[in-house]
Each structure stands twice: as C-alpha cells, then as structure tokens.
Design a protein around this motif. Structure first.
Motif, PDB file in Angstrom:
ATOM      1  N   GLY A  11       0.833  -1.204   0.000  1.00  0.00           N
ATOM      2  CA  GLY A  11       0.000   0.000   0.000  1.00  0.00           C
ATOM      3  C   GLY A  11       0.862   1.245   0.000  1.00  0.00           C
ATOM      4  N   ILE A  13       2.530   3.117   2.369  1.00  0.00           N
ATOM      5  CA  ILE A  13       3.839   3.277   3.024  1.00  0.00           C
ATOM      6  C   ILE A  13       4.910   2.504   2.257  1.00  0.00           C
ATOM      7  CG2 ILE A  13       3.715   1.397   4.753  1.00  0.00           C
ATOM      8  CD1 ILE A  13       5.049   4.946   5.380  1.00  0.00           C
ATOM      9  N   VAL A  38      -4.024  -8.322  -2.621  1.00  0.00           N
ATOM     10  CA  VAL A  38      -4.459  -7.884  -3.959  1.00  0.00           C
ATOM     11  C   VAL A  38      -3.219  -7.986  -4.859  1.00  0.00           C
ATOM     12  CG1 VAL A  38      -5.480  -5.995  -5.292  1.00  0.00           C
ATOM     13  CG2 VAL A  38      -6.067  -6.265  -2.851  1.00  0.00           C
ATOM     14  N   ASN A  75       4.048  -4.226   6.579  1.00  0.00           N
ATOM     15  CA  ASN A  75       3.494  -2.916   6.185  1.00  0.00           C
ATOM     16  C   ASN A  75       2.000  -3.018   5.929  1.00  0.00           C
ATOM     17  OD1 ASN A  75       6.147  -2.140   6.202  1.00  0.00           O
ATOM     18  ND2 ASN A  75       6.242  -1.501   4.081  1.00  0.00           N
ATOM     19  N   THR A  76       1.317  -3.736   6.797  1.00  0.00           N
ATOM     20  CA  THR A  76      -0.115  -3.995   6.619  1.00  0.00           C
ATOM     21  C   THR A  76      -0.916  -3.212   7.663  1.00  0.00           C
ATOM     22  OG1 THR A  76       0.295  -5.927   7.975  1.00  0.00           O
ATOM     23  CG2 THR A  76       0.126  -6.295   5.604  1.00  0.00           C
ATOM     24  N   ASN A  78      -2.843  -2.201  10.993  1.00  0.00           N
ATOM     25  CA  ASN A  78      -2.296  -2.428  12.335  1.00  0.00           C
ATOM     26  C   ASN A  78      -2.671  -3.775  12.963  1.00  0.00           C
ATOM     27  OD1 ASN A  78      -1.505   0.174  11.862  1.00  0.00           O
ATOM     28  ND2 ASN A  78      -2.964   1.110  13.277  1.00  0.00           N
ATOM     29  N   HIS A  81      -0.321  -6.789  12.275  1.00  0.00           N
ATOM     30  CA  HIS A  81       1.108  -6.774  12.625  1.00  0.00           C
ATOM     31  C   HIS A  81       1.487  -7.955  13.517  1.00  0.00           C
ATOM     32  CE1 HIS A  81       1.476  -2.105  11.931  1.00  0.00           C
ATOM     33  NE2 HIS A  81       1.006  -2.752  10.890  1.00  0.00           N
ATOM     34  N   TRP A 164      -3.949  10.944   2.822  1.00  0.00           N
ATOM     35  CA  TRP A 164      -2.796  10.040   2.678  1.00  0.00           C
ATOM     36  C   TRP A 164      -3.145   8.906   1.711  1.00  0.00           C
ATOM     37  CZ3 TRP A 164       2.154   8.711   3.557  1.00  0.00           C
ATOM     38  CH2 TRP A 164       2.479   7.366   3.711  1.00  0.00           C
ATOM     39  N   PHE A 172      -8.195   2.768   8.217  1.00  0.00           N
ATOM     40  CA  PHE A 172      -7.761   3.701   9.268  1.00  0.00           C
ATOM     41  C   PHE A 172      -8.920   4.124  10.183  1.00  0.00           C
ATOM     42  CE2 PHE A 172      -4.168   4.307   6.368  1.00  0.00           C
ATOM     43  CZ  PHE A 172      -3.104   4.456   7.241  1.00  0.00           C
ATOM     44  N   TRP A 298      12.027   8.500   6.850  1.00  0.00           N
ATOM     45  CA  TRP A 298      11.722   7.185   6.267  1.00  0.00           C
ATOM     46  C   TRP A 298      12.985   6.539   5.709  1.00  0.00           C
ATOM     47  CZ3 TRP A 298       6.950   9.028   2.951  1.00  0.00           C
ATOM     48  CH2 TRP A 298       5.828   9.105   3.788  1.00  0.00           C
TER      49      TRP A 298
END
Ligand SMILES: NC(=O)c1ccc[n+]([C@@H]2O[C@H](COP(=O)([O-])OP(=O)(O)OC[C@H]3O[C@@H](n4cnc5c(N)ncnc54)[C@H](O)[C@@H]3O)[C@@H](O)[C@H]2O)c1
Length: 346
Positions: A11, A13, A38, A75-76, A78, A81, A164, A172, A298
């Motif tokens: 995604g 990030i 996906v 990076n999925t 929350n 994780h 974002w 989110f 980052w």
C-alpha cells in the motif's frame, strides 16, 4: 552480501517509503518478494520501481517461509502486525514492523517473546526519531547544555488518512483494524518522539480524545497530559484536522529550550539563557540554529534497519520501545473514556 527483504503489504507506506528507500540502497539491500492480498498491487509496485525478478506473492505465510529472505517488512493494517511478525519470527526472519507495533499490550508482548525466542531483531518503525530535524535536536539535548529537562510538549497534525490514502480512508477509520483514530495513528509518533527526546517514561496520563470533525467513528483529535516516572510532566496533541502537516516539539530544561517545527522555516532551534546569579533570566546567551542533516526519516529508518541486520547489531527501537509507546496511547484512550488519570500498564 545484500540483505534480502520480503515486504508484506503493498500500500501507501510501501510505495512512498519502503520500496524507494530499498531501491536507492541496492548495494546493501535486495527486494526478493512483494506480497499483497491484492496481487495487482504487488505487481504494480514491482513495475513502478523496476524491481526485476522479484517474487510476487499473495499469501504472506509463503513469504516468511522463503529461504532466500533475511528480513520481513510488515506494512499492513495495524491489526495484522501481530500475526505476521510472530509468523516471521518463527521462521527466523528479522522484522521491521510499521508503527504502531500492534493494537493491544498483550499482542505486543507476544511479538516481543516470539522474536526473543528465535533471536531475531524486531524493530518498530517509529520514523519520527529518524527525521533529520529530530536527530539534530536529540544530538543537542544529549550534550546536556539544557541541564535537567523539566517539561516536554509536542504536537502532530495532518488533514487525515483520506488524504494520505488518496480519497478513501479505508481501514484507518475502522477501530477493529486500526485500534483507533488519530491518537494511535499519529499520536504514537509524537509521544514516541517525546519519550526519546526527553529520555523519560510516562507513568500516568489524562486525556481528551474525540471526533470533532470527521464522519468517522474513531477519534480525529486528542490532547494528553502526562506525568513522568521522575515526577516531571508534559503534554502532546494529535490531530487529523490540521492543515498543513506539522510536527512540533518543545523541550524545556533548567538552562534553556529546544524547539523543533517541521512545517516552518526554522525547523530546529536551541536557546540557552542565563540561569540567574543576579542576571536577567530572559537574557539569551546562545541562539543556535541546529544543523539539519540530509535525507528523510523514512529513508534513514529503512537504511538503519538494513545496516543493523547486515552488521548483526540490535536496532535501538526494539519491540519493547514500540510496546511502551503503544501502552501510553492505550492508557490515553482509557483515560478519555473514564474521564480520569490512568496509570500506564506496560
Ligand atoms: N511510519 C510512518 O510514517 C507511516 C505512515 C503511514 C502508514 N504507516 C503504517 O504503515 C502500515 C500500512 O499503512 P498504509 O498507509 O500503507 O496502508 P494501506 O492500506 O495503503 O496498505 C496496506 C496494504 O496491506 C495489504 N494487505 C491487507 N491485508 C493483507 C494480508 N493479509 N496480506 C498481505 N497484504 C495485505 C492491503 O491490500 C494494502 O495494499 C500501517 O501500520 C500504518 O500505521 C506508517
């Protein structure tokens, strides 16, 4: 040999931070697998950044099993994780988990235990610590010129996750998937930064957390008072209704202050004043524009993690660090709900 990486979740990030900052570090890091439920997203990511020969996966369990991978980026959303980090630890892969570490204290402890059990690194991507502005502030604070630190204060704000995520805030705003709104999403950034800059642990919090503007069931604004274990105190705010983006801190010591402000012209200054002795305490002895290094938070965070894996050096933002910051945020939610001070349970 380059550190071989598998990324779970393709995604925003991954697109904005992980892949570009691995591609620009290709002498040290190699992306071996890109995974997303996906498939098209993983394929598009590989194409956009010219990751030739990368393995495209849709099942994260196949990625953590691969023998040609040293480290996994989680990076999925929350809530995923925990499962993914534990799965990676079991397969002896070093792990870089995006902030927040997870969404409950119990889950965080399980992640830490799993990594300890197989002896792999678990780093939490609290990227604000790596921002060159905050690195400059920390370097100055560590000189001790401020004297004892008495108060810390911080604020982070942006326009909200829908900006974002390109118009759709997605997971989110779903508490089951995110753990909460602005407070867990970005409150954790500023709180973690204050813990690190001030070198203090939070004992108790008292919070106002609400949805003031957005059509979401999760919070979009929060304000938190903190009492630290050493008896000093501080506060922070997190907002999804602030335009333009800003990250601010104020660190007050006996002899002066450090102020950082991302989103303004002078991003980091320190002022040292006289401390009395019959002199005017408003007399500024030194006004210092702190020297800001190149790069981004980052980029530095990702390169740092790769270097840690390559050199077999434990990263400084451990699972415990991520868990401590998340515990403060969870205590803040509890405080807002109960309307009273709440002790932080690590
Ligand atoms: N450090 C920072 O500054 C920063 C900034 C933004 C987001 N984040 C964090 O990064 C993480 C991801 O956020 P994002 O904005 O990229 O979200 P996103 O929704 O853009 O991306 C998440 C991706 O995960 C994929 N996914 C979902 N379930 C999956 C599964 N079971 N297996 C594989 N892939 C799966 C989705 O299809 C999606 O492509 C979050 O934890 C967020 O808090 C950190």
């Amino acid at each position: 040999m380059a550190v071989r990486v598998g990324i779970i979740g393709c995604g925003k990030i991954t697109e904005r931070a992980s892949v570009p900052n691995l591609v620009n570090y290709k002498e040290k890091a190699e992306i071996k697998a890109l995974c997303d439920i996906v498939e098209d997203k993983a394929v598009a990511m590989a194409e956009k950044f010219g990751c030739k020969g990368v393995n495209i996966e849709t099942d994260w369990k196949r990625v953590v099993k691969r023998k040609d991978i040293d480290a996994i980026f989680v990076n999925t959303p929350n809530y995923l994780h925990e499962e993914m980090a534990i799965g990676a630890a079991k397969k002896r892969k070093h792990i870089l988990v995006e902030k927040p570490i997870t969404i409950s204290n119990k889950a965080a402890r399980k992640m830490i235990k799993a990594a300890d059990k197989t002896g792999v690194f678990l780093m939490i991507e609290q990227t604000q610590r790596f921002d060159p502005v905050h690195q400059a502030a920390k370097k100055f604070i560590d000189t001790g010129k401020l004297g004892k630190i008495n108060m810390v204060k911080g604020r982070i704000g942006h326009a909200g996750p829908e900006y974002w995520a390109g118009g759709n805030e997605g997971w989110f705003s779903d508490k089951k998937l995110s753990g909460g709104g602005a407070m867990i999403d970005i409150g954790i950034h500023i709180l973690d930064l204050l813990r690190w800059l001030g070198g203090k642990e939070v004992a108790e919090v008292c919070a106002n957390i609400k949805t003031l503007e957005k059509p979401f069931s999760v919070d979009d604004n929060g304000s938190v008072l903190m009492r630290f274990t050493d008896g000093t105190f501080g506060q922070f705010e997190a907002s999804w209704t602030t335009r333009p983006y800003e990250v601010m801190t104020w660190i007050y010591g006996e002899r002066g202050k450090v102020h950082t402000a991302i989103g303004t012209e002078i991003p980091a200054v320190a002022r040292i004043a006289t401390t009395g002795e019959g002199k005017d305490p408003n007399c500024v002895l030194e006004d210092i524009n702190l020297e800001i290094g190149p790069g981004s938070g980052w980029e530095s965070a990702i390169h740092y993690f790769i270097d840690c894996v390559a050199k077999k050096e434990k990263p400084f933002i451990t699972g415990e660090e991520g868990a401590k910051s998340m515990a403060v945020i969870l205590a803040a939610y509890e405080s807002a709900e109960k309307g009273k001070w709440v002790r932080v349970k690590y």
